[in-house]
Structure formats: structure tokens, C-alpha cells
Design a protein around this motif. Structure first.
Motif, PDB file in Angstrom:
ATOM      1  N   PHE A   1      -6.865  -0.284  -1.176  1.00  0.00           N
ATOM      2  CA  PHE A   1      -6.345  -0.150  -2.536  1.00  0.00           C
ATOM      3  C   PHE A   1      -6.971   1.050  -3.235  1.00  0.00           C
ATOM      4  CE2 PHE A   1      -6.989  -0.946  -7.077  1.00  0.00           C
ATOM      5  CZ  PHE A   1      -5.669  -1.018  -7.500  1.00  0.00           C
TER       6      PHE A   1
ATOM      7  N   PHE B   1      -2.808  -6.467  -8.469  1.00  0.00           N
ATOM      8  CA  PHE B   1      -2.527  -6.130  -7.077  1.00  0.00           C
ATOM      9  C   PHE B   1      -2.507  -7.368  -6.192  1.00  0.00           C
ATOM     10  CE2 PHE B   1      -3.683  -4.682  -2.823  1.00  0.00           C
ATOM     11  CZ  PHE B   1      -2.797  -3.630  -2.649  1.00  0.00           C
ATOM     12  N   ARG B   2      -3.487  -8.254  -6.358  1.00  0.00           N
ATOM     13  CA  ARG B   2      -3.585  -9.429  -5.484  1.00  0.00           C
ATOM     14  C   ARG B   2      -2.388 -10.358  -5.678  1.00  0.00           C
ATOM     15  NH1 ARG B   2      -9.133 -12.668  -5.667  1.00  0.00           N
ATOM     16  NH2 ARG B   2      -9.783 -10.577  -5.000  1.00  0.00           N
ATOM     17  N   ALA B   3      -2.014 -10.609  -6.921  1.00  0.00           N
ATOM     18  CA  ALA B   3      -0.876 -11.490  -7.190  1.00  0.00           C
ATOM     19  C   ALA B   3       0.418 -10.881  -6.665  1.00  0.00           C
ATOM     20  CB  ALA B   3      -0.764 -11.767  -8.684  1.00  0.00           C
ATOM     21  N   THR B   4       0.579  -9.571  -6.832  1.00  0.00           N
ATOM     22  CA  THR B   4       1.780  -8.907  -6.330  1.00  0.00           C
ATOM     23  C   THR B   4       1.851  -8.980  -4.811  1.00  0.00           C
ATOM     24  OG1 THR B   4       1.744  -7.383  -8.213  1.00  0.00           O
ATOM     25  CG2 THR B   4       3.060  -6.743  -6.308  1.00  0.00           C
ATOM     26  N   MET B   5       0.730  -8.796  -4.155  1.00  0.00           N
ATOM     27  CA  MET B   5       0.699  -8.857  -2.698  1.00  0.00           C
ATOM     28  C   MET B   5       1.079 -10.248  -2.191  1.00  0.00           C
ATOM     29  SD  MET B   5      -2.512  -7.852  -0.216  1.00  0.00           S
ATOM     30  CE  MET B   5      -2.237  -7.295   1.461  1.00  0.00           C
ATOM     31  N   ALA B   6       0.491 -11.280  -2.784  1.00  0.00           N
ATOM     32  CA  ALA B   6       0.785 -12.650  -2.356  1.00  0.00           C
ATOM     33  C   ALA B   6       2.247 -13.004  -2.605  1.00  0.00           C
ATOM     34  CB  ALA B   6      -0.131 -13.629  -3.085  1.00  0.00           C
TER      35      ALA B   6
ATOM     36  N   TYR C   1       0.832  -1.204   0.000  1.00  0.00           N
ATOM     37  CA  TYR C   1       0.000   0.000   0.000  1.00  0.00           C
ATOM     38  C   TYR C   1       0.867   1.256   0.000  1.00  0.00           C
ATOM     39  CZ  TYR C   1      -3.723  -3.263   1.276  1.00  0.00           C
ATOM     40  OH  TYR C   1      -4.604  -4.311   1.294  1.00  0.00           O
TER      41      TYR C   1
ATOM     42  N   THR D   1       4.949 -10.243 -11.598  1.00  0.00           N
ATOM     43  CA  THR D   1       3.503 -10.388 -11.447  1.00  0.00           C
ATOM     44  C   THR D   1       2.769  -9.204 -12.048  1.00  0.00           C
ATOM     45  OG1 THR D   1       3.560  -9.338  -9.252  1.00  0.00           O
ATOM     46  CG2 THR D   1       3.740 -11.742  -9.329  1.00  0.00           C
TER      47      THR D   1
ATOM     48  N   LEU E   1      -5.438  -7.322   4.912  1.00  0.00           N
ATOM     49  CA  LEU E   1      -6.131  -8.293   4.058  1.00  0.00           C
ATOM     50  C   LEU E   1      -7.643  -8.069   4.058  1.00  0.00           C
ATOM     51  CD1 LEU E   1      -4.167 -11.560   4.941  1.00  0.00           C
ATOM     52  CD2 LEU E   1      -3.837 -10.029   2.985  1.00  0.00           C
TER      53      LEU E   1
ATOM     54  N   ARG F   1      -8.573  -4.818   2.101  1.00  0.00           N
ATOM     55  CA  ARG F   1      -7.785  -4.685   0.874  1.00  0.00           C
ATOM     56  C   ARG F   1      -8.482  -3.871  -0.211  1.00  0.00           C
ATOM     57  NH1 ARG F   1      -5.874 -10.197  -1.421  1.00  0.00           N
ATOM     58  NH2 ARG F   1      -8.131 -10.443  -1.647  1.00  0.00           N
ATOM     59  N   PRO F   2      -9.743  -4.139  -0.567  1.00  0.00           N
ATOM     60  CA  PRO F   2     -10.361  -3.339  -1.640  1.00  0.00           C
ATOM     61  C   PRO F   2     -10.430  -1.849  -1.295  1.00  0.00           C
ATOM     62  CG  PRO F   2     -11.629  -5.333  -1.210  1.00  0.00           C
ATOM     63  CD  PRO F   2     -10.647  -5.214  -0.101  1.00  0.00           C
TER      64      PRO F   2
END
Length: 291
Positions: free
Chosen positions: A150, A211-216, A25, A208, A143, A146-147
């Protein structure tokens, strides 16, 4: 295996998981260096704890949260620039911390170095419990929200028009940043904590999309760097915090080079399939590609 090694390993894993989850973030909002400013404020909290003979982790959390909220309110009202607010955090925080640590009976250079550069092997069971509880709270916020977080970090004006509680979300981000910096000071130290929040995210961005893939991926890199850093530092007799950060930077370099090579190979393969053996591009292929 000794208990202090297990506690050090557990503490490193908690921070390796938590710091990138919040750091994404801050990177999205272009506040990558705010962790350094809050880290200096946390040093004042450490000094307060040593001076009052209280847990430095608890007092550092309280002082850091107050400092982060104050900076966020100042930024929101626009009475001073973000750079000036961070400068006040840097200089005022570290100066206050050095003075208070020097005045305390339990202070001294050894205690100060432990908090500036981290000292996993001296982390007590009580401190580990506090770190685990606060780390779980930060993960729940980053988590679970998150939405909304973001949206605020990506476009604050759009989030406000959409009806999101922008001020509350900004304060949540400021508080979780302060808590993350504070609990990480026993792992990587106040001077290096910002690296563990930013470097895994930067490394994940190389391979990646979304956003979700980068975070994981960033959280996975943070955990791996923390775990490997503890093992390497124990074998090589090096500082655990610095070792963790170096391994995270190494992961960034490897993923950057590997991602660049992969994109170059993929581009050449795709270019080769779009041409005939003579090197000419048939008109129908170009037409289909443009549809």
C-alpha cells in the motif's frame, strides 16, 4: 453433481477471491489496464506450451512473469514511457501467441478461444491444482505484504525515504499480477481478466472507506460474482467468463446507484436535524457544529 462442474466452481471461487485482492493495488497505482497487457503476453506462453506439448498454464506463468518483470525494470529506468511498454506487451504478446499456436500441432481456433475467453468446463484436475497453489501464493503476498505494498502504490517516493525495498516490492507486484492473469485465463479468459481485477474494487469503493474495508468488500464481491456466474452460465448456457464479468459490472451499477441514494438521504436527514421547523438555523447549533 459432475466432477467438472465442481472443479469449475472451485476454480471460479479461487480467481474471484484472488483477482480483486491484487487489483486493489493496481487501481491504487492507476495501472488498471496492465492486466490486459500481461494477458496478451500470457497468450505467447500458451503458444509455447502447445508448441512444446507442455502444460500451457505453466509456460504462460513463466512467460508472463518474465514479461512483467521486464516492463517493470524498463519503467523504473525511465527509458520509455509506461504507455509504450504496455503497447509492446499488447501487440507483441498477442502476435507471438497467434503465431506459436498456429505452428503447434495442438493449436487451432478452438484452443485459442478457450484461453482468450475462458473455458471453465475444460479445466483439468492438474490445472486446478496449479491454479489453487498459485492463487494461495498470490493471496499470501497481497495480504501478508499489505502495509508495504500500500505504501509503495500510494506514494513511491515516501516509501523509498521510509526505507522500504521499493524495487523488490514493485517486482513482487509485477510477478503477482502476471501469476493472477495467468491462472485467471481458464476462468474468465485473457481478454476479460483485467475486468475481474478492477470492477469489484471499483464497486467496493462506492460503499466503503479505507483501504482494508475496500479490499475485503472487493474480495467478497469477486467471490459472489464468480459463484453466481458459474451457476447462471450453467443454467443459461452462456460463456462463464463473460457471465462473471457482467455480474460484477451489475454489482458495480447497483452499489453506485444505491450508494448515491443513501448519501442523498443521509444528507437530507442531517440537514433536517440542523434546522428548526421554520427553516432557520439557530446560531448555537451552527457554533457547536463548527467546534
Amino acid at each position: 453433481m459432475h466432477d467438472f462442474v465442481l472443479m469449475a466452481f472451485a476454480g471460479a471461487l479461487i480467481i474471484g477471491l484472488t483477482a480483486p485482492a491484487l487489483g486493489i493495488y493496481l487501481v491504487q497505482r492507476r495501472l488498471s489496464l496492465i492486466g490486459d497487457g500481461i494477458g496478451h503476453v500470457a497468450l505467447t506462453g500458451v503458444g509455447v506450451g502447445l508448441l512444446l506439448d507442455r502444460s500451457p498454464v505453466i509456460t504462460a506463468v513463466v512467460v508472463s512473469v518474465l514479461g512483467a518483470v521486464a516492463v517493470e525494470l524498463v519503467r523504473e529506468r525511465g527509458r520509455t514511457s509506461g504507455d509504450l511498454a504496455l503497447a509492446l506487451l499488447f501487440y507483441g504478446g498477442i502476435a507471438g501467441g497467434v503465431v506459436l499456436v498456429g505452428l503447434s500441432e495442438n493449436g487451432g481456433n478452438v484452443s485459442l478461444v478457450q484461453y482468450l475467453f475462458g473455458s471453465l468446463t475444460t479445466t483439468s484436475r492438474q490445472e486446478l491444482i496449479v491454479i489453487a497453489i498459485l492463487g494461495a501464493a498470490v493471496l499470501a503476498a497481497t495480504l501478508g505484504l499489505r502495509p508495504a505494498l500500500f505504501a509503495v502504490c500510494n506514494d513511491e517516493e515516501y516509501a523509498r525515504v521510509s526505507g522500504l525495498p521499493v524495487r523488490t516490492l514493485n517486482l513482487v507486484l509485477a510477478v503477482t499480477t502476471a501469476v493472477t492473469v495467468t491462472i485467471a485465463m481458464r476462468t474468465v479468459g485473457l481478454l476479460l481478466v483485467s475486468a475481474l481485477m478492477v470492477v469489484p474494487v471499483a464497486a467496493a469503493q462506492q460503499v466503503t472507506r479505507g483501504f482494508r474495508a475496500t479490499m475485503a468488500t472487493a474480495m467478497a464481491i469477486g467471490v459472489l460474482a464468480a459463484a453466481a456466474g458459474v451457476v447462471v452460465s450453467a443454467r443459461a448456457d452462456t460463456a462463464s467468463g463473460a457471465t462473471i464479468v457482467i455480474l460484477a459490472i451489475a454489482a458495480f451499477v447497483l452499489l453506485t446507484v444505491g450508494g448515491g441514494i443513501w448519501r442523498m438521504v443521509r444528507h437530507r436527514v442531517s440537514a433536517g436535524t440542523a434546522t428548526d421547523p421554520a427553516g432557520a438555523e439557530p446560531p448555537d447549533v451552527v457554533l457547536r457544529a463548527g467546534v
